[in-house]
Design a protein around this motif. Sequence first.
Motif, PDB file in Angstrom:
ATOM      1  N   GLN A  49      -0.068  -9.044   9.060  1.00 15.74           N
ATOM      2  CA  GLN A  49       0.707  -7.815   8.901  1.00 15.74           C
ATOM      3  C   GLN A  49       2.180  -8.134   8.692  1.00 15.74           C
ATOM      4  O   GLN A  49       2.754  -8.944   9.420  1.00 15.74           O
ATOM      5  N   SER A  84       2.163   0.653   4.489  1.00 19.26           N
ATOM      6  CA  SER A  84       1.746  -0.556   5.198  1.00 19.26           C
ATOM      7  C   SER A  84       1.664  -1.699   4.200  1.00 19.26           C
ATOM      8  O   SER A  84       1.203  -1.522   3.070  1.00 19.26           O
ATOM      9  N   THR A 102      -1.661  -2.138  10.728  1.00 17.48           N
ATOM     10  CA  THR A 102      -3.031  -1.886  10.295  1.00 17.48           C
ATOM     11  C   THR A 102      -3.901  -1.839  11.541  1.00 17.48           C
ATOM     12  O   THR A 102      -3.848  -2.738  12.372  1.00 17.48           O
ATOM     13  N   ILE A 145     -10.609  -1.443   8.177  1.00 12.89           N
ATOM     14  CA  ILE A 145      -9.162  -1.364   8.279  1.00 12.89           C
ATOM     15  C   ILE A 145      -8.713   0.068   8.059  1.00 12.89           C
ATOM     16  O   ILE A 145      -9.361   0.833   7.336  1.00 12.89           O
ATOM     17  N   ASP A 146      -7.602   0.427   8.687  1.00 11.34           N
ATOM     18  CA  ASP A 146      -7.025   1.759   8.578  1.00 11.34           C
ATOM     19  C   ASP A 146      -5.514   1.581   8.643  1.00 11.34           C
ATOM     20  O   ASP A 146      -5.001   1.092   9.651  1.00 11.34           O
ATOM     21  N   TYR A 147      -4.821   1.924   7.553  1.00 10.03           N
ATOM     22  CA  TYR A 147      -3.378   1.742   7.560  1.00 10.03           C
ATOM     23  C   TYR A 147      -2.669   2.968   6.995  1.00 10.03           C
ATOM     24  O   TYR A 147      -3.219   3.718   6.202  1.00 10.03           O
ATOM     25  N   ASN A 172       0.822  -1.203   0.000  1.00 10.20           N
ATOM     26  CA  ASN A 172       0.000   0.000   0.000  1.00 10.20           C
ATOM     27  C   ASN A 172       0.859   1.258   0.000  1.00 10.20           C
ATOM     28  O   ASN A 172       1.436   1.620   1.021  1.00 10.20           O
ATOM     29  N   ARG A 208      -4.574  -2.985  16.957  1.00  6.79           N
ATOM     30  CA  ARG A 208      -3.574  -2.806  15.909  1.00  6.79           C
ATOM     31  C   ARG A 208      -2.905  -4.137  15.592  1.00  6.79           C
ATOM     32  O   ARG A 208      -2.438  -4.827  16.495  1.00  6.79           O
ATOM     33  N   TYR A 223      -5.875 -11.601   7.769  1.00  6.96           N
ATOM     34  CA  TYR A 223      -4.918 -10.548   7.458  1.00  6.96           C
ATOM     35  C   TYR A 223      -3.655 -10.804   8.271  1.00  6.96           C
ATOM     36  O   TYR A 223      -3.729 -10.944   9.492  1.00  6.96           O
ATOM     37  N   GLN A 283      -8.338   4.195   4.716  1.00 11.20           N
ATOM     38  CA  GLN A 283      -9.279   3.836   5.775  1.00 11.20           C
ATOM     39  C   GLN A 283     -10.535   3.325   5.088  1.00 11.20           C
ATOM     40  O   GLN A 283     -11.184   4.050   4.346  1.00 11.20           O
TER      41      GLN A 283
END
Length: 181
Positions: free
Chosen positions: A92, A146, A97, A140-142, A72, A123, A90, A77
Motif C-alpha cells: 500500500q 487508493s 486497502t 480487496i476493497d479500496y 485507482n 487493512r 500488495y 470491491q
Amino acid sequence: MTYTLDAFVKDAQAALKATVGPAGREKVRVLLEKLLTNKAFVDEAVGPAAPSGTRKLYEDKDLGFVVLAHCNAKPHQSPPHDHGSSWAVYGQAIKHTDMSEYKRLDAGNGAGEAKLEKMKAYRLEPGHAGVYDVGAIHAIDYPEGSRFVRVTGRDLDHVQRLKFDMAAGKAITIESASASS
C-alpha cells in the motif's frame, strides 16, 4: 542511500533465487515495504501525477515476476479470488486497502461448486505489504484514490485463476487480470 526500484528488483531477484517458496516471497514483501519508504519512488510510480489505472513498472524475463503500479481513480470491491499458480505481494502506498482472506471448505480446487469461509480481515495502510501465496483466496476493497504497488509471480494475464460467487456458492474460471484485481 535511497532504496530505488532498481535496487528492489536486484534484491527481489536474489531473494527469489536463494529462497524458493513462501519464505522467498516473504522476503519480497519486506523489500517492497522498504521500497515504499522512498517518497520519490512513490510519487513517481503512484503519486498524484501518475496516470490512473494499472501499469507495468518491471517484468523479470528470467524469473517471471512483475512489478505493477495501481492508481485507482474509483473505489472497487473485488469478489474473493486467487492468483492461480502465481502469487502476489500488495504494497500500500496511498490511502488504504481492506483485505479479506478466505479458506475453501469444500473438497474442490477448481471451478464449480465452492464454499468459502472468511478467515481474516485487515487493512493495509501506507508502507505496509501483504503476501498472498499460490492458491490463496482473498478479496480487496479500496476507496477512491487508493494506490498500491503489486508484485506478482507471473504476468496474471497469462494465468488461469478463480473468482468466487459467495451467494451462488460457485468458483468461476477467469482468464484476464482485469476481471478480479
